[in-house]
Design a protein around this motif. Structure first.
Motif, PDB file in Angstrom:
ATOM      1  N   GLY A  70      -9.247  19.861   2.028  1.00  0.00           N
ATOM      2  CA  GLY A  70     -10.292  20.735   2.172  1.00  0.00           C
ATOM      3  C   GLY A  70     -11.497  20.533   1.592  1.00  0.00           C
ATOM      4  N   ALA A  71     -11.356  20.366   0.070  1.00  0.00           N
ATOM      5  CA  ALA A  71     -12.326  20.275  -0.785  1.00  0.00           C
ATOM      6  C   ALA A  71     -13.020  18.911  -0.529  1.00  0.00           C
ATOM      7  CB  ALA A  71     -11.640  20.283  -2.412  1.00  0.00           C
ATOM      8  N   GLU A  72     -12.378  17.811  -0.180  1.00  0.00           N
ATOM      9  CA  GLU A  72     -13.092  16.637   0.018  1.00  0.00           C
ATOM     10  C   GLU A  72     -13.903  16.605   1.402  1.00  0.00           C
ATOM     11  OE1 GLU A  72      -9.958  13.221  -1.363  1.00  0.00           O
ATOM     12  OE2 GLU A  72      -9.244  14.599   0.220  1.00  0.00           O
ATOM     13  N   LEU A  73     -13.279  17.426   2.262  1.00  0.00           N
ATOM     14  CA  LEU A  73     -13.967  17.723   3.632  1.00  0.00           C
ATOM     15  C   LEU A  73     -15.224  18.564   3.371  1.00  0.00           C
ATOM     16  CD1 LEU A  73     -13.577  17.046   6.647  1.00  0.00           C
ATOM     17  CD2 LEU A  73     -12.267  18.822   6.668  1.00  0.00           C
ATOM     18  N   ALA A  74     -15.203  19.455   2.437  1.00  0.00           N
ATOM     19  CA  ALA A  74     -16.258  20.092   2.243  1.00  0.00           C
ATOM     20  C   ALA A  74     -17.589  19.402   1.605  1.00  0.00           C
ATOM     21  CB  ALA A  74     -15.944  21.460   1.038  1.00  0.00           C
ATOM     22  N   ASP A  75     -17.127  18.553   0.454  1.00  0.00           N
ATOM     23  CA  ASP A  75     -18.004  17.628   0.123  1.00  0.00           C
ATOM     24  C   ASP A  75     -18.686  16.908   1.000  1.00  0.00           C
ATOM     25  OD1 ASP A  75     -19.203  16.331  -2.180  1.00  0.00           O
ATOM     26  OD2 ASP A  75     -18.010  14.502  -1.467  1.00  0.00           O
ATOM     27  N   ARG A  76     -17.985  16.180   1.862  1.00  0.00           N
ATOM     28  CA  ARG A  76     -18.352  15.501   2.935  1.00  0.00           C
ATOM     29  C   ARG A  76     -19.387  16.329   4.045  1.00  0.00           C
ATOM     30  NH1 ARG A  76     -15.193  10.697   4.296  1.00  0.00           N
ATOM     31  NH2 ARG A  76     -14.649   9.936   2.323  1.00  0.00           N
ATOM     32  N   ALA A  77     -19.137  17.581   4.100  1.00  0.00           N
ATOM     33  CA  ALA A  77     -19.912  18.221   4.961  1.00  0.00           C
ATOM     34  C   ALA A  77     -21.287  18.322   4.366  1.00  0.00           C
ATOM     35  CB  ALA A  77     -19.425  19.623   5.319  1.00  0.00           C
ATOM     36  N   ASP A  78     -21.443  18.572   3.140  1.00  0.00           N
ATOM     37  CA  ASP A  78     -22.610  18.725   2.172  1.00  0.00           C
ATOM     38  C   ASP A  78     -23.401  17.506   2.453  1.00  0.00           C
ATOM     39  OD1 ASP A  78     -22.013  21.490   1.668  1.00  0.00           O
ATOM     40  OD2 ASP A  78     -21.433  20.778  -0.399  1.00  0.00           O
ATOM     41  N   ILE A  84     -19.323  15.986  10.105  1.00  0.00           N
ATOM     42  CA  ILE A  84     -18.478  17.240  10.302  1.00  0.00           C
ATOM     43  C   ILE A  84     -18.862  17.792  11.660  1.00  0.00           C
ATOM     44  CG2 ILE A  84     -17.787  19.504   9.523  1.00  0.00           C
ATOM     45  CD1 ILE A  84     -16.975  16.937   8.081  1.00  0.00           C
ATOM     46  N   SER A  85     -20.031  17.873  12.060  1.00  0.00           N
ATOM     47  CA  SER A  85     -20.607  18.245  13.252  1.00  0.00           C
ATOM     48  C   SER A  85     -19.956  17.416  14.472  1.00  0.00           C
ATOM     49  CB  SER A  85     -22.189  18.247  13.503  1.00  0.00           C
ATOM     50  OG  SER A  85     -22.675  18.692  14.774  1.00  0.00           O
ATOM     51  N   GLY A  86     -19.866  16.207  14.145  1.00  0.00           N
ATOM     52  CA  GLY A  86     -19.316  15.177  15.371  1.00  0.00           C
ATOM     53  C   GLY A  86     -17.812  15.600  15.417  1.00  0.00           C
ATOM     54  N   ALA A  87     -17.191  15.744  14.213  1.00  0.00           N
ATOM     55  CA  ALA A  87     -15.563  16.066  14.101  1.00  0.00           C
ATOM     56  C   ALA A  87     -15.395  17.582  14.730  1.00  0.00           C
ATOM     57  CB  ALA A  87     -15.247  15.988  12.652  1.00  0.00           C
TER      58      ALA A  87
END
Length: 141
Positions: A70-78, A84-87
């Protein structure tokens, strides 16, 4: 690669919830998903607010389908909001917040994820790691 068993999933949930309670955190809800993002087990503490399943599930599902904690995903979202929108469009429920942790096989393959909701995202992730460890499994760092 062996999947997460029901017994392991239930152990993860019990320990994650006990860990949060021992720390004095807000009541937790915990979801364990398999490598395909399908729910293996879920529990919501008696006094946890409604709607926590959806949040915990979206954290776990996003982690396992994107192959990121989740923390990595949050970093990618930033850094890459379009990703993230596509996912989210492709996978449906997906939350880019800390509080989900990938579960690895002995050979390092992703066999599932744990999503926790109820306290701060960092505490949620800590509870997930405690549950994974108690079940004798490996959490992705």
């Amino acid at each position: 690669m062996a999947p997460i068993s029901l017994g392991q999933a239930q152990c993860i949930i019990a320990e994650a919830m006990a860990h949060g309670q021992a720390q004095g955190w807000n009541p937790l809800s915990v979801v364990v998903v398999d490598a395909g993002g399908h729910v293996q087990a879920f529990a919501r503490a008696d006094s946890a607010p409604p709607g926590r399943f959806d949040l915990a599930y979206a954290k776990a599902k996003g982690a396992v389908l994107m192959g990121l904690n989740g923390a990595e995903l949050a970093d990618r979202a930033d850094r890459m909001p379009q990703l993230i929108s596509g996912a989210q469009s492709a996978f449906g429920q997906l939350v880019a917040l800390p509080g989900s942790v990938l579960v690895l096989s002995e050979t390092g393959e992703v066999i599932g994820a744990v999503g926790v909701a109820g306290d701060t995202p960092e505490h949620d992730a800590e509870a997930a790691r405690a549950g994974i460890k108690a079940a004798g499994l490996t959490a992705r760092a």
